[in-house]
Design a protein around this motif. Sequence first.
Motif, short mmCIF file in Angstrom:
data_model
loop_
_atom_site.label_atom_id
_atom_site.label_comp_id
_atom_site.label_asym_id
_atom_site.label_seq_id
_atom_site.Cartn_x
_atom_site.Cartn_y
_atom_site.Cartn_z
N VAL A 165 19.26 -52.68 15.33
CA VAL A 165 18.15 -52.82 14.38
C VAL A 165 17.66 -51.44 13.91
O VAL A 165 17.46 -50.54 14.72
CB VAL A 165 16.96 -53.58 15.02
N SER A 166 17.50 -51.30 12.60
CA SER A 166 16.81 -50.15 12.00
C SER A 166 15.51 -50.69 11.42
O SER A 166 15.53 -51.49 10.49
CB SER A 166 17.66 -49.54 10.89
N TYR A 167 14.39 -50.27 12.00
CA TYR A 167 13.07 -50.74 11.58
C TYR A 167 12.43 -49.60 10.79
O TYR A 167 12.13 -48.54 11.35
CB TYR A 167 12.23 -51.11 12.80
N ILE A 168 12.21 -49.81 9.50
CA ILE A 168 11.73 -48.75 8.61
C ILE A 168 10.30 -49.07 8.17
O ILE A 168 10.06 -50.05 7.47
CB ILE A 168 12.67 -48.60 7.40
N SER A 169 9.37 -48.20 8.60
CA SER A 169 7.96 -48.48 8.35
C SER A 169 7.16 -47.17 8.41
O SER A 169 7.55 -46.26 9.13
CB SER A 169 7.46 -49.45 9.42
N PRO A 170 6.01 -47.11 7.72
CA PRO A 170 5.52 -48.05 6.70
C PRO A 170 6.13 -47.73 5.34
O PRO A 170 6.35 -46.57 4.99
CB PRO A 170 4.02 -47.78 6.70
N ILE A 171 6.37 -48.76 4.57
CA ILE A 171 6.95 -48.60 3.23
C ILE A 171 5.85 -48.35 2.20
O ILE A 171 5.99 -47.50 1.33
CB ILE A 171 7.77 -49.86 2.85
#
Length: 194
Positions: A165-171
């Motif tokens: 998993v790649s969790y990209i935040s905050p957008i």
Amino acid sequence: MKRNQVLIINGHPDPESFNTGLTEAYHTGAQKSNAEVSLINIRDLEFNPNLAFGYRKRTELEPDLLSSIEKIKAADHLVWVFPMWWYGYPALMKGFIDRTFLPGITFEHVHGKAMPRKLLKGKTGRIIVTSDTPKWYDMLFLKSPAINQFKRGTLEFCGINPVHVSYISPIKDSSLEFRTKWLSKIEKLGEVNK
């Protein structure tokens, strides 16, 4: 030697989203490897996302879904790119999963057994999810519902393992530097088909 078959599935309904940029970045990276790369933008498919009869009887599969199922079956590595909305994924993506991840296609019920036969064994996965929720809050307070539902309840349930998993935040309000850094990271993951 057999070429690695990589399938990238973009679950964002907006073609101008950052998810589209991430999809393209992974695609660019994967093309630099010796992999054979396929792409599905769910928004471009013509299908009814409603699983009208549940599993009681099969709804006729539209040509775009039949083609997608063949791509899923042929893939060695499946990459899913989507935004987390209300701690789930977009309705269109949910409809795509409901209509394609079906008994006899991605799993098979076994009489007398609690767990099904996993028909996607031997495949690996990557989830690239964007969010406005900080990762620590998603993990500690909410227990990562979107990731658990999709990673464990769908992909691993059908045999895809491991799933990274790649969790990209905050957008929201993210800087160009932040986005450029992530696009570079995702392209590098594509280069190694991970």
